[in-house]
Design a protein around this motif. Structure first.
Motif, PDB file in Angstrom:
ATOM      1  N   MET A 137       0.800  -1.161   0.000  1.00 20.04           N
ATOM      2  CA  MET A 137       0.000   0.000   0.000  1.00 20.04           C
ATOM      3  C   MET A 137       0.863   1.254   0.000  1.00 20.04           C
ATOM      4  SD  MET A 137      -3.117   0.870   2.135  1.00 20.04           S
ATOM      5  CE  MET A 137      -4.472   0.503   1.740  1.00 20.04           C
ATOM      6  N   MET A 138       1.937   1.111   0.730  1.00 17.33           N
ATOM      7  CA  MET A 138       2.872   2.230   0.798  1.00 17.33           C
ATOM      8  C   MET A 138       3.532   2.455  -0.556  1.00 17.33           C
ATOM      9  SD  MET A 138       3.896   4.292   2.899  1.00 17.33           S
ATOM     10  CE  MET A 138       4.912   4.645   4.234  1.00 17.33           C
ATOM     11  N   THR A 139       3.792   1.364  -1.246  1.00 17.92           N
ATOM     12  CA  THR A 139       4.445   1.482  -2.547  1.00 17.92           C
ATOM     13  C   THR A 139       3.509   2.123  -3.574  1.00 17.92           C
ATOM     14  OG1 THR A 139       3.794  -0.781  -3.031  1.00 17.92           O
ATOM     15  CG2 THR A 139       6.035  -0.421  -2.310  1.00 17.92           C
ATOM     16  N   THR A 140       2.258   1.854  -3.464  1.00 18.02           N
ATOM     17  CA  THR A 140       1.316   2.453  -4.403  1.00 18.02           C
ATOM     18  C   THR A 140       1.226   3.950  -4.163  1.00 18.02           C
ATOM     19  OG1 THR A 140      -0.076   0.674  -3.498  1.00 18.02           O
ATOM     20  CG2 THR A 140      -0.796   1.701  -5.475  1.00 18.02           C
ATOM     21  N   ARG A 141       1.290   4.339  -2.909  1.00 18.35           N
ATOM     22  CA  ARG A 141       1.234   5.758  -2.606  1.00 18.35           C
ATOM     23  C   ARG A 141       2.466   6.459  -3.128  1.00 18.35           C
ATOM     24  NH1 ARG A 141      -0.755   6.990   3.398  1.00 18.35           N
ATOM     25  NH2 ARG A 141      -2.906   6.794   2.863  1.00 18.35           N
ATOM     26  N   LEU A 142       3.609   5.826  -2.902  1.00 15.95           N
ATOM     27  CA  LEU A 142       4.843   6.442  -3.388  1.00 15.95           C
ATOM     28  C   LEU A 142       4.829   6.512  -4.917  1.00 15.95           C
ATOM     29  CD1 LEU A 142       7.528   4.826  -1.076  1.00 15.95           C
ATOM     30  CD2 LEU A 142       6.752   7.176  -1.093  1.00 15.95           C
ATOM     31  N   TYR A 143       4.284   5.483  -5.508  1.00 19.12           N
ATOM     32  CA  TYR A 143       4.216   5.458  -6.968  1.00 19.12           C
ATOM     33  C   TYR A 143       3.341   6.606  -7.480  1.00 19.12           C
ATOM     34  CZ  TYR A 143       3.211   3.795 -11.687  1.00 19.12           C
ATOM     35  OH  TYR A 143       3.080   3.706 -13.042  1.00 19.12           O
ATOM     36  N   CYS A 144       2.204   6.870  -6.855  1.00 17.46           N
ATOM     37  CA  CYS A 144       1.283   7.947  -7.258  1.00 17.46           C
ATOM     38  C   CYS A 144       1.933   9.311  -7.039  1.00 17.46           C
ATOM     39  CB  CYS A 144      -0.011   7.868  -6.464  1.00 17.46           C
ATOM     40  SG  CYS A 144      -1.062   6.493  -6.979  1.00 17.46           S
ATOM     41  N   ILE A 145       2.622   9.447  -5.920  1.00  9.58           N
ATOM     42  CA  ILE A 145       3.262  10.733  -5.637  1.00  9.58           C
ATOM     43  C   ILE A 145       4.364  10.988  -6.657  1.00  9.58           C
ATOM     44  CG2 ILE A 145       4.693  11.958  -3.974  1.00  9.58           C
ATOM     45  CD1 ILE A 145       3.054  10.639  -1.765  1.00  9.58           C
ATOM     46  N   GLY A 146       5.118   9.944  -6.972  1.00  6.55           N
ATOM     47  CA  GLY A 146       6.188  10.089  -7.961  1.00  6.55           C
ATOM     48  C   GLY A 146       5.632  10.445  -9.329  1.00  6.55           C
ATOM     49  N   LEU A 147       4.536   9.835  -9.678  1.00  4.33           N
ATOM     50  CA  LEU A 147       3.904  10.111 -10.972  1.00  4.33           C
ATOM     51  C   LEU A 147       3.410  11.553 -11.032  1.00  4.33           C
ATOM     52  CD1 LEU A 147       3.181   8.669 -13.601  1.00  4.33           C
ATOM     53  CD2 LEU A 147       1.005   8.082 -12.607  1.00  4.33           C
ATOM     54  N   ALA A 148       2.841  12.057  -9.953  1.00  5.19           N
ATOM     55  CA  ALA A 148       2.353  13.431  -9.898  1.00  5.19           C
ATOM     56  C   ALA A 148       3.505  14.416 -10.019  1.00  5.19           C
ATOM     57  CB  ALA A 148       1.570  13.669  -8.618  1.00  5.19           C
ATOM     58  N   LEU A 149       4.639  14.117  -9.333  1.00  5.83           N
ATOM     59  CA  LEU A 149       5.792  15.015  -9.412  1.00  5.83           C
ATOM     60  C   LEU A 149       6.381  15.022 -10.822  1.00  5.83           C
ATOM     61  CD1 LEU A 149       7.587  14.309  -6.022  1.00  5.83           C
ATOM     62  CD2 LEU A 149       6.412  16.382  -6.718  1.00  5.83           C
ATOM     63  N   ALA A 150       6.389  13.877 -11.484  1.00  4.98           N
ATOM     64  CA  ALA A 150       6.930  13.806 -12.838  1.00  4.98           C
ATOM     65  C   ALA A 150       6.061  14.622 -13.794  1.00  4.98           C
ATOM     66  CB  ALA A 150       6.998  12.352 -13.285  1.00  4.98           C
ATOM     67  N   GLY A 151       4.732  14.555 -13.610  1.00  7.43           N
ATOM     68  CA  GLY A 151       3.820  15.318 -14.468  1.00  7.43           C
ATOM     69  C   GLY A 151       3.996  16.798 -14.258  1.00  7.43           C
ATOM     70  N   ALA A 152       4.187  17.230 -12.999  1.00  9.29           N
ATOM     71  CA  ALA A 152       4.372  18.643 -12.698  1.00  9.29           C
ATOM     72  C   ALA A 152       5.672  19.145 -13.312  1.00  9.29           C
ATOM     73  CB  ALA A 152       4.345  18.871 -11.199  1.00  9.29           C
ATOM     74  N   ALA A 153       6.704  18.320 -13.264  1.00  3.40           N
ATOM     75  CA  ALA A 153       7.995  18.717 -13.823  1.00  3.40           C
ATOM     76  C   ALA A 153       7.884  18.864 -15.335  1.00  3.40           C
ATOM     77  CB  ALA A 153       9.056  17.685 -13.453  1.00  3.40           C
ATOM     78  N   ALA A 154       7.122  17.964 -15.975  1.00  4.32           N
ATOM     79  CA  ALA A 154       6.980  18.029 -17.424  1.00  4.32           C
ATOM     80  C   ALA A 154       6.224  19.288 -17.832  1.00  4.32           C
ATOM     81  CB  ALA A 154       6.249  16.796 -17.935  1.00  4.32           C
ATOM     82  N   LEU A 155       5.220  19.643 -17.065  1.00  7.53           N
ATOM     83  CA  LEU A 155       4.429  20.826 -17.392  1.00  7.53           C
ATOM     84  C   LEU A 155       5.187  22.111 -17.110  1.00  7.53           C
ATOM     85  CD1 LEU A 155       0.864  19.832 -16.142  1.00  7.53           C
ATOM     86  CD2 LEU A 155       1.635  20.059 -18.496  1.00  7.53           C
ATOM     87  N   SER A 156       6.073  22.089 -16.174  1.00 10.50           N
ATOM     88  CA  SER A 156       6.811  23.312 -15.854  1.00 10.50           C
ATOM     89  C   SER A 156       7.768  23.683 -16.973  1.00 10.50           C
ATOM     90  CB  SER A 156       7.569  23.157 -14.538  1.00 10.50           C
ATOM     91  OG  SER A 156       8.609  22.194 -14.699  1.00 10.50           O
ATOM     92  N   GLY A 157       8.109  22.704 -17.826  1.00 15.64           N
ATOM     93  CA  GLY A 157       9.010  22.988 -18.939  1.00 15.64           C
ATOM     94  C   GLY A 157       8.294  23.708 -20.075  1.00 15.64           C
ATOM     95  N   CYS A 158       6.980  23.663 -20.124  1.00 14.69           N
ATOM     96  CA  CYS A 158       6.214  24.319 -21.204  1.00 14.69           C
ATOM     97  C   CYS A 158       6.052  25.789 -20.862  1.00 14.69           C
ATOM     98  CB  CYS A 158       4.836  23.700 -21.341  1.00 14.69           C
ATOM     99  SG  CYS A 158       4.851  21.973 -21.797  1.00 14.69           S
ATOM    100  N   ASP A 159       6.240  26.637 -21.869  1.00 13.23           N
ATOM    101  CA  ASP A 159       5.985  28.055 -21.613  1.00 13.23           C
ATOM    102  C   ASP A 159       4.537  28.364 -21.998  1.00 13.23           C
ATOM    103  OD1 ASP A 159       7.203  29.777 -24.556  1.00 13.23           O
ATOM    104  OD2 ASP A 159       6.307  27.797 -24.402  1.00 13.23           O
ATOM    105  N   ASN A 160       4.203  29.593 -22.121  1.00 17.56           N
ATOM    106  CA  ASN A 160       2.801  29.968 -22.363  1.00 17.56           C
ATOM    107  C   ASN A 160       2.411  29.817 -23.841  1.00 17.56           C
ATOM    108  OD1 ASN A 160       4.149  32.098 -23.467  1.00 17.56           O
ATOM    109  ND2 ASN A 160       3.337  33.649 -22.076  1.00 17.56           N
ATOM    110  N   GLY A 161       3.221  29.228 -24.660  1.00 14.50           N
ATOM    111  CA  GLY A 161       2.877  28.910 -26.050  1.00 14.50           C
ATOM    112  C   GLY A 161       2.755  30.121 -26.950  1.00 14.50           C
ATOM    113  N   GLY A 162       3.491  31.166 -26.721  1.00 13.83           N
ATOM    114  CA  GLY A 162       3.447  32.345 -27.583  1.00 13.83           C
ATOM    115  C   GLY A 162       2.328  33.287 -27.239  1.00 13.83           C
ATOM    116  N   LEU A 163       1.703  33.097 -26.086  1.00 15.26           N
ATOM    117  CA  LEU A 163       0.596  33.939 -25.676  1.00 15.26           C
ATOM    118  C   LEU A 163       1.059  35.372 -25.433  1.00 15.26           C
ATOM    119  CD1 LEU A 163      -2.432  33.742 -25.158  1.00 15.26           C
ATOM    120  CD2 LEU A 163      -1.932  33.280 -22.779  1.00 15.26           C
ATOM    121  N   ASP A 164       2.240  35.512 -24.933  1.00 20.77           N
ATOM    122  CA  ASP A 164       2.775  36.865 -24.687  1.00 20.77           C
ATOM    123  C   ASP A 164       2.963  37.616 -26.000  1.00 20.77           C
ATOM    124  OD1 ASP A 164       2.781  36.575 -21.953  1.00 20.77           O
ATOM    125  OD2 ASP A 164       4.854  35.838 -21.867  1.00 20.77           O
TER     126      ASP A 164
END
Length: 179
Positions: A1-28
């Motif tokens: 159960m603990m491993t599943t939680r760690l797995y979910c947290i790791g997946l969430a952090l990886a998604g956040a890191a991937a999104l932080s690399g995207c800029d505003n797509g030329g909106l500025d």
């Protein structure tokens, strides 16, 4: 159960890191272009022309006879009747006969019949057969039967011409075979 939680947290952090690399797509860049265009564009609204002045019309004929008055119309019709050169006109006061409500083209002569001294024409209207003699009226144009032969019924109709005068015209109902 603990491993599943760690797995979910790791997946969430990886998604956040991937999104932080995207800029505003030329909106500025788009916002900057829109601001520049707004500053350079000048609004040009033409002035509206002044509305036309309404001048009320004064009707000076209030005390004269109304042109649409029924009495004026009756007087004009009486004058027209008086000026009519035609003596010929149908008798509007007489009682209508049964076949006067039918147009001539809907009536059929289906035969004749003889009684002592009188010839009768057999005329069919809808599915009813009428026997008529000389002097009876037929059709919607004040048609009076003037002659009956074995093959036809001759009529004298009274109709109005283009000028409104009553004129006579001859018509005929011919014998038709029953099909």
């Amino acid at each position: 159960m603990m491993t599943t939680r760690l797995y979910c947290i790791g997946l969430a952090l990886a998604g956040a890191a991937a999104l932080s690399g995207c800029d505003n797509g030329g909106l500025d860049e788009v916002r900057q272009w829109m601001d520049e265009t707004r500053q350079q564009t000048k609004v040009n609204v033409p002035k509206l022309s002044e509305p036309k002045k309404f001048l009320p019309f004064s009707y000076d004929q209030r005390d004269t006879v109304d042109p649409y008055s029924p009495t004026k119309l009756a007087i004009a019709l009486a004058k027209a009747k008086g000026n009519s050169s035609s003596i010929l006109k149908p008798d509007m006061e007489r009682r209508r006969e049964a076949l006067e409500s039918y147009p001539l083209d809907t009536l059929r002569m289906v035969g004749t019949m003889q009684k002592p001294g009188i010839n009768y024409a057999l005329i069919q209207a809808d599915r009813t057969v009428f026997h008529l003699k000389v002097g009876n009226y037929v059709g919607q144009n004040f048609g009076m039967i003037t002659n009956i032969t074995d093959t036809a019924v001759e009529l004298k109709e009274i109709v109005q011409d283009a000028s409104g005068e009553w004129v006579e015209r001859q018509a005929k109902l011919e014998l038709q075979e029953i099909k």
